[in-house]
Design a protein around this motif. Structure first.
Motif, PDB file in Angstrom:
ATOM      1  N   THR A   1       0.853  -1.201   0.000  1.00 12.85           N
ATOM      2  CA  THR A   1       0.000   0.000   0.000  1.00 12.85           C
ATOM      3  C   THR A   1       0.884   1.246   0.000  1.00 12.85           C
ATOM      4  O   THR A   1       2.046   1.189   0.433  1.00 12.85           O
ATOM      5  CB  THR A   1      -0.889   0.059   1.263  1.00 12.85           C
ATOM      6  N   PRO A   2       0.350   2.352  -0.447  1.00 12.47           N
ATOM      7  CA  PRO A   2       1.161   3.586  -0.386  1.00 12.47           C
ATOM      8  C   PRO A   2       1.299   4.051   1.067  1.00 12.47           C
ATOM      9  O   PRO A   2       0.505   3.647   1.923  1.00 12.47           O
ATOM     10  CB  PRO A   2       0.332   4.577  -1.206  1.00 12.47           C
ATOM     11  N   PRO A   3       2.304   4.895   1.359  1.00 11.88           N
ATOM     12  CA  PRO A   3       2.472   5.384   2.730  1.00 11.88           C
ATOM     13  C   PRO A   3       1.261   6.207   3.172  1.00 11.88           C
ATOM     14  O   PRO A   3       0.705   6.962   2.379  1.00 11.88           O
ATOM     15  CB  PRO A   3       3.730   6.249   2.644  1.00 11.88           C
ATOM     16  N   LYS A   4       0.890   6.024   4.439  1.00 13.90           N
ATOM     17  CA  LYS A   4      -0.314   6.724   4.927  1.00 13.90           C
ATOM     18  C   LYS A   4       0.028   7.854   5.889  1.00 13.90           C
ATOM     19  O   LYS A   4      -0.775   8.765   6.103  1.00 13.90           O
ATOM     20  CB  LYS A   4      -1.254   5.726   5.609  1.00 13.90           C
ATOM     21  N   THR A   5       1.186   7.769   6.509  1.00 15.68           N
ATOM     22  CA  THR A   5       1.608   8.841   7.419  1.00 15.68           C
ATOM     23  C   THR A   5       2.975   9.336   6.969  1.00 15.68           C
ATOM     24  O   THR A   5       3.642   8.666   6.169  1.00 15.68           O
ATOM     25  CB  THR A   5       1.728   8.324   8.866  1.00 15.68           C
ATOM     26  N   MET A   6       3.406  10.449   7.527  1.00 14.67           N
ATOM     27  CA  MET A   6       4.720  10.958   7.139  1.00 14.67           C
ATOM     28  C   MET A   6       5.828  10.052   7.661  1.00 14.67           C
ATOM     29  O   MET A   6       6.881   9.938   7.040  1.00 14.67           O
ATOM     30  CB  MET A   6       4.906  12.398   7.629  1.00 14.67           C
ATOM     31  N   ASP A   7       5.578   9.393   8.791  1.00 15.69           N
ATOM     32  CA  ASP A   7       6.563   8.414   9.265  1.00 15.69           C
ATOM     33  C   ASP A   7       6.707   7.283   8.256  1.00 15.69           C
ATOM     34  O   ASP A   7       7.809   6.790   8.003  1.00 15.69           O
ATOM     35  CB  ASP A   7       6.134   7.850  10.630  1.00 15.69           C
ATOM     36  N   ASP A   8       5.566   6.884   7.688  1.00 15.30           N
ATOM     37  CA  ASP A   8       5.608   5.832   6.660  1.00 15.30           C
ATOM     38  C   ASP A   8       6.515   6.248   5.493  1.00 15.30           C
ATOM     39  O   ASP A   8       7.233   5.424   4.925  1.00 15.30           O
ATOM     40  CB  ASP A   8       4.197   5.587   6.085  1.00 15.30           C
ATOM     41  N   PHE A   9       6.459   7.524   5.143  1.00 16.02           N
ATOM     42  CA  PHE A   9       7.266   7.990   4.011  1.00 16.02           C
ATOM     43  C   PHE A   9       8.753   7.678   4.241  1.00 16.02           C
ATOM     44  O   PHE A   9       9.446   7.210   3.340  1.00 16.02           O
ATOM     45  CB  PHE A   9       7.078   9.503   3.787  1.00 16.02           C
ATOM     46  N   SER A  10       9.226   7.942   5.471  1.00 20.92           N
ATOM     47  CA  SER A  10      10.645   7.686   5.755  1.00 20.92           C
ATOM     48  C   SER A  10      10.931   6.188   5.789  1.00 20.92           C
ATOM     49  O   SER A  10      11.945   5.721   5.255  1.00 20.92           O
ATOM     50  CB  SER A  10      11.036   8.308   7.106  1.00 20.92           C
ATOM     51  N   THR A  11      10.020   5.428   6.421  1.00 21.56           N
ATOM     52  CA  THR A  11      10.217   3.973   6.494  1.00 21.56           C
ATOM     53  C   THR A  11      10.244   3.383   5.083  1.00 21.56           C
ATOM     54  O   THR A  11      11.098   2.550   4.756  1.00 21.56           O
ATOM     55  CB  THR A  11       9.051   3.329   7.292  1.00 21.56           C
ATOM     56  N   TYR A  12       9.305   3.829   4.272  1.00 20.59           N
ATOM     57  CA  TYR A  12       9.226   3.325   2.898  1.00 20.59           C
ATOM     58  C   TYR A  12      10.488   3.716   2.107  1.00 20.59           C
ATOM     59  O   TYR A  12      11.009   2.915   1.342  1.00 20.59           O
ATOM     60  CB  TYR A  12       7.986   3.906   2.197  1.00 20.59           C
ATOM     61  N   ALA A  13      10.909   4.958   2.305  1.00 19.22           N
ATOM     62  CA  ALA A  13      12.084   5.423   1.548  1.00 19.22           C
ATOM     63  C   ALA A  13      13.291   4.540   1.853  1.00 19.22           C
ATOM     64  O   ALA A  13      14.067   4.189   0.951  1.00 19.22           O
ATOM     65  CB  ALA A  13      12.385   6.877   1.901  1.00 19.22           C
ATOM     66  N   ALA A  14      13.442   4.161   3.133  1.00 17.23           N
ATOM     67  CA  ALA A  14      14.574   3.312   3.529  1.00 17.23           C
ATOM     68  C   ALA A  14      14.469   1.932   2.881  1.00 17.23           C
ATOM     69  O   ALA A  14      15.486   1.324   2.523  1.00 17.23           O
ATOM     70  CB  ALA A  14      14.613   3.190   5.049  1.00 17.23           C
TER      71      ALA A  14
END
Lengths: 438, 295
Positions: free
Chosen positions: A171-184
């Motif tokens: 799924t796409p990131p849902k929170t801004m924290d997800d954005f960093s986790t996903y980027a890593a």
């Protein structure tokens, strides 16, 4: 000694001959005048090269009703466009139709350099069936209509579905924290650990105010704004805040962890070439991908909190017949058919209300993130104040310096200082212009 | 009477040129000086007089200070690289005047000066590219880690200096070559008879004799160095993809203040500062090189 004169020349230089010649010349001049009066050539200035086919399409759609109308479209990159508008409007050499962001147009309206809309256009714009209140206000100045709304910049997440799948993300990131986790998880590295594909393309360098705009979009997801308007109508900078801190820290940590680096290819081009896994951008990227990377597997998603809305209008310079034709052209750009054509073929979001996007969304599901958003989705827009560009450009310069300093990533006090310094500068600009809220 | 007529003829003959000069040179400078004392947003009919407020603000403006420092480093960097290198290359080419490759040498050095700036800067942008550029590939042979040429705050300035020097070199060499060709041969023959070696003749004869040329070339190089803009702009250009770090220079700051921030008066005060700097430096160069030349 007199020179021989031919019979024809003699008749020309006689009184009656002179009169006949004068009559012929005047007649020819009048005829030419009539011809040029009926053939109108409009020049359209745009700050988005991808908009050129749209304006041409609008011109073509007017051909049947206006066979003598010709439209010359001059679409160049935005920053150069803004310069030519500044020089052209003040010197009287501007185009008849000018496409301009509302935040930039305010200065011209302050100085009465754009034409006020005629009654029929005013009535059309003020009709709630045609535009919602936000766009009606964006087209107006001191209660009078000066423009026709056209399109808006609105952001969403673009992500590469193949890369998400490879990283085990469904799924796409849902929170801004997800954005960093996903980027890593999404970043791809070579044998020596250097990133080859960025996990999240962030705007880290380049000239102009884009860096600050992108920062604002991210900060908005944390609940913050760069500028906020006080009840008295004045403004103040509000980004030296918890939201600002979180946004800047997220940038810095992604850079420090090399999920993205300043040297890496960035933005839509990088996404289209498979050099980044995700990034936040406006809807025009859909059209761009269709042209440049039609086989790219990607999807779009709404952002955690909301998006920027940057309305762009069509303004008219001058008066008389040409201005009348220019207003007709701007009205034609706003017909439902042309507005849908804009979204379908160029990708920018039309501003007109009541458009049926269902066919386009069915054919291009990635459009949905821009037109079908949650009811709680929030929007912000650039303030319509004179120094908006200066504020953003200077914030961008501060941010660029911060992004280049990896030592800041884990230094909360230093991050706060960067934001406080930048905010003080922003407020000093607002104060200088007499619009700083207490 | 005849003298007066000739004098009047001379005045009338030169008048159109003077008028054009006044129109395109003097009036714009006067206008910039005047605007620097006013607040004007380019669009408004009002231009309130604000005295030296623009100048006061300038010296507290971090972007202006950064631009001034960067521009100064670039201008002097280009000067320091261009003048000695141009002198050396011109001497080598002059030494090989009779070679059948002389024309080739001159042309190959002059070409960068006539090549259009934008494609040239784009080529340099590729050379400096951190990931795909040949410069990092070359340095990698010697074990040097890839450098972020266009993004590092220091390296990006060096890149602009290299690009500007590469462009300025051809013109400087050409002017020096003209100078070399006009040096009196007799002096060099006398020096040779006195036992002077080639390098000694170059050091003790050529360099002092070429001082007027050096004065001219250094003034031109320094002034164009302070006017640097397009090089910095193109190296950081590209709204997308991989834009470089925007090296802030004075002209860029002026353009930004004029046409993005609509602060014509403020940008004019920057132009006045630039004008003063260039005038002072030119005066210093004239003084130094002329005095030493006479000595």
């Amino acid at each position: 000694m007199s020179r021989p004169v031919s019979k024809f020349a003699a008749s020309v230089f006689s009184n009656s001959g002179r009169a006949a010649l004068l009559g012929s010349v005047l007649g020819a001049g009048l005829f030419a005048g009539v011809t040029s009066a009926s053939a109108v050539e409009l020049t359209v200035w745009s700050g988005y090269p991808e908009m050129a086919p749209f304006y041409q399409h609008v011109a073509d759609s007017m051909k049947a009703a206006h066979p003598d109308l010709s439209v010359k479209v001059e679409a160049i990159p935005l920053r150069e466009h803004e310069k030519r508008v500044a020089l052209g409007v003040t010197s009287g050499g501007a185009a008849d139709v000018i496409e301009l962001a509302v935040s930039t147009a305010t200065r011209y309206l302050d100085n009465e350099l754009m034409a006020q809309a005629p009654d029929d256009v005013t009535k059309f714009v003020n009709d709630p069936a045609n535009y919602n209140e936000f766009f009606r206000n964006a087209a107006s100045y001191n209660g009078k209509v000066y423009a026709l709304p056209l399109f808006r910049g609105q952001s969403a997440l673009f992500y590469n579905t193949d890369m998400f799948k490879a990283a085990g993300l469904t799924t796409p990131p849902k929170t801004m924290d997800d954005f960093s986790t996903y980027a890593a998880k999404l970043v791809q590295r070579d044998a020596s650990g250097n990133p080859t594909v960025s996990g999240w393309s962030m705007r880290l360098s380049g000239g102009g105010q884009g860096i600050a705009e992108k920062f604002w979009i991210n900060m908005f997801q944390f609940g913050g704004n760069l500028l906020e308007q006080a009840p008295d109508g004045k403004w103040k900078a509000t980004y030296a805040s918890e939201a600002g801190h979180k946004a800047l820290k997220q940038y810095l940590q992604n850079v420090a962890q090399k999920n993205v680096t300043v040297e890496m290819p960035a933005d839509a081009e990088a996404f289209e070439r498979g050099q980044t896994a995700m990034f936040i951008r406006e809807s025009w990227v859909i059209g761009d991908i269709a042209t440049k990377a039609p086989n790219l597997k990607y999807a779009t998603a709404t952002l955690p909190m909301g998006s920027i809305v940057a309305p762009v209008n069509l303004y008219i310079t001058g008066t008389g017949d040409k201005a009348k034709a220019a207003w007709e052209f701007a009205m034609a750009a706003n017909t439902p058919e042309n507005q849908l054509w804009l979204l379908d073929n160029v990708g920018w979001l039309p501003n007109r209300s009541g458009l049926d996007f269902s066919k386009i969304v069915a054919a291009k599901p990635n459009v949905a993130a821009f037109v079908e958003y949650p009811s709680t989705y929030k929007f912000f827009s650039l303030p319509t104040i004179g120094p908006a560009d200066e504020v953003l450009t200077r914030v961008a310069a501060k941010l660029t310096d911060a992004f280049a300093n990896p030592a800041l990533a884990n230094d909360d006090a230093a991050i706060d200082k960067v934001l406080a310094d930048a905010q003080a500068e922003t407020n000093s600009i607002l104060k200088r212009e007499g619009i700083l809220a207490e | 009477m005849l003298k007066r007529k000739r004098w009047l003829f001379a005045i009338f003959a030169i008048l159109p040129t003077l008028a054009i000069y006044l129109w395109v040179r003097i009036i714009p400078i006067e206008e910039v000086l005047r605007l620097s004392l006013h607040k004007w947003d380019l669009l408004s009919k009002n231009k309130p007089f604000i005295g030296f407020a623009n100048f006061e603000e300038l010296f507290h403006d971090q972007l202006f200070i950064t631009s001034l420092i960067n521009t100064t480093i670039i201008a002097f960097g280009v000067l320091v690289i261009t003048i000695p290198l141009a002198l050396f290359l011109a001497a080598l080419i002059h030494h090989r005047t009779r070679s059948r490759f002389a024309g080739f040498y001159e042309t190959s050095i002059f070409i960068p000066h006539v090549v259009s700036l934008v494609p040239a800067a784009m080529a340099w942008k590729w050379i400096f590219d951190a990931r795909l550029g040949p410069l990092n590939a070359f340095l990698g042979i010697f074990g040097v880690h890839p450098q972020s040429w266009l993004f590092d705050p220091v390296l990006s300035i060096i890149c602009v200096i290299v690009l500007c020097s590469w462009q300025a070199l051809g013109y400087a060499v050409l002017i020096y070559l003209v100078g070399f060709k006009n040096l009196p041969v007799s002096l060099f023959e006398a020096a040779k008879l006195d036992g002077a070696s080639g390098p000694q003749s170059f050091w003790f004869l050529s360099i002092p004799l070429l001082k007027p040329i050096t004065l001219y070339v250094s003034v031109v190089t320094l002034v164009s160095g302070f006017n640097v803009y397009a090089q910095a702009f193109v190296l950081a250009s590209d709204a997308q993809g991989a834009p470089g770090r925007q090296v802030r220079v004075l002209v860029l700051d002026m353009l930004e203040n004029s046409f993005r921030n609509y602060r014509i008066g403020y940008a004019s005060s920057e132009a006045v500062v630039l004008l003063v700097i260039v005038l002072v430096l030119t005066l210093i160069q004239f003084t130094l090189l002329r005095e030493r030349g006479r000595a």
